[in-house]
Design a protein around this motif. Structure first.
Motif, PDB file in Angstrom:
ATOM      1  N   PRO A  23       0.793  -1.108   0.046  1.00  0.00           N
ATOM      2  CA  PRO A  23      -0.229   0.003  -0.116  1.00  0.00           C
ATOM      3  C   PRO A  23       0.884   1.302   0.207  1.00  0.00           C
ATOM      4  O   PRO A  23       2.171   1.209   0.472  1.00  0.00           O
ATOM      5  N   ARG A  46       0.158   3.170   5.154  1.00  0.00           N
ATOM      6  CA  ARG A  46      -0.364   2.433   6.228  1.00  0.00           C
ATOM      7  C   ARG A  46      -0.366   2.951   7.564  1.00  0.00           C
ATOM      8  O   ARG A  46       0.205   3.898   8.109  1.00  0.00           O
ATOM      9  N   THR A  81      -5.062   0.100   8.532  1.00  0.00           N
ATOM     10  CA  THR A  81      -5.552   0.464   7.609  1.00  0.00           C
ATOM     11  C   THR A  81      -4.689   0.850   6.252  1.00  0.00           C
ATOM     12  O   THR A  81      -3.705   1.632   6.619  1.00  0.00           O
ATOM     13  N   TRP A  82      -4.843   0.018   5.188  1.00  0.00           N
ATOM     14  CA  TRP A  82      -3.938   0.024   4.174  1.00  0.00           C
ATOM     15  C   TRP A  82      -4.718   1.189   2.985  1.00  0.00           C
ATOM     16  O   TRP A  82      -6.008   0.789   2.723  1.00  0.00           O
ATOM     17  N   SER A  83      -3.789   1.972   2.461  1.00  0.00           N
ATOM     18  CA  SER A  83      -4.605   2.790   1.301  1.00  0.00           C
ATOM     19  C   SER A  83      -3.681   2.686   0.026  1.00  0.00           C
ATOM     20  O   SER A  83      -2.479   2.755   0.138  1.00  0.00           O
ATOM     21  N   TRP A 107      -8.913   6.998  -3.582  1.00  0.00           N
ATOM     22  CA  TRP A 107      -7.925   6.195  -3.358  1.00  0.00           C
ATOM     23  C   TRP A 107      -8.906   4.818  -2.739  1.00  0.00           C
ATOM     24  O   TRP A 107      -9.984   4.997  -2.286  1.00  0.00           O
ATOM     25  N   GLN A 131      -9.156   2.036   0.269  1.00  0.00           N
ATOM     26  CA  GLN A 131      -8.604   1.755   1.682  1.00  0.00           C
ATOM     27  C   GLN A 131      -9.187   0.464   2.236  1.00  0.00           C
ATOM     28  O   GLN A 131     -10.324   0.037   1.818  1.00  0.00           O
ATOM     29  N   SER A 190      -9.105  -2.289   5.458  1.00  0.00           N
ATOM     30  CA  SER A 190      -9.007  -2.807   6.758  1.00  0.00           C
ATOM     31  C   SER A 190      -8.510  -3.953   7.032  1.00  0.00           C
ATOM     32  O   SER A 190      -8.806  -5.185   6.401  1.00  0.00           O
ATOM     33  N   ASP A 224      -9.280  10.872  -2.284  1.00  0.00           N
ATOM     34  CA  ASP A 224      -8.025  11.132  -1.897  1.00  0.00           C
ATOM     35  C   ASP A 224      -7.581  12.273  -1.393  1.00  0.00           C
ATOM     36  O   ASP A 224      -7.932  13.320  -1.982  1.00  0.00           O
TER      37      ASP A 224
END
Length: 164
Positions: free
Chosen positions: A110, A113, A122-124, A134, A136, A138, A153
């Protein structure tokens, strides 16, 4: 004359950066050594079934592309693709039981983070979109994947409400 040199340096720098980004995707049957010579070291490697592996070339955190190049057991390119897309993210959401490693293998690292409640994250990912979104996702502390969402974003310019 100095002003002319200052103008040319940014233009030259931008041209060089564009040329570096223009490295074509390797075609099937290209040798892995040739890929590494042209693309440089990958941002990650993932094992695949049957002795194959995947090379990740991520452009994060601000980049919007991640290329995955699959190498077969004989050391030849099987396929190469840009994996950050609406469809890829939707498939993640539709696949129950995914783990952190599955996500990394499918769409790569990602761009961001963040810690979440309960020890999760949470990763984006930024990705090519005209809507300035973007994605996201979890993840729980145990590495299981939770919900995902398409959100604005925060690095994009918001609406300009200034009135003159």
């Amino acid at each position: 004359m100095r002003a002319v040199k200052r103008i040319h340096l940014p233009i030259l720098t931008a041209a060089l950066l564009l040329a570096a980004c223009a490295t074509p995707l390797p075609s099937p049957q290209t040798a892995e050594a040739e890929v590494l010579r042209a693309w440089g070291p990958p941002t990650a490697r993932y094992a695949l079934e049957g002795g194959a592996h995947r090379l990740e070339y991520a452009t994060g955190p601000w980049g919007r592309h991640t290329w995955m190049i699959d190498i077969d057991a004989a050391g030849r390119v099987r396929q190469a693709e840009q994996v950050l897309s609406d469809n890829a993210f939707i498939r993640l959401q539709q696949d129950p039981g995914l783990r952190r490693e599955d996500v990394l293998r499918r769409i790569g690292q990602p761009g961001e983070r963040r810690a979440a409640r309960g020890g999760g994250q949470t990763w984006s990912w930024r990705y090519p979109t005209n809507d300035c979104l973007w994605f996201q996702l979890s993840l729980a502390a145990d590495g299981s994947v939770g919900s995902g969402a398409f959100l604005p974003d925060p690095t994009c310019d918001g609406p300009n409400d200034a009135r003159s």
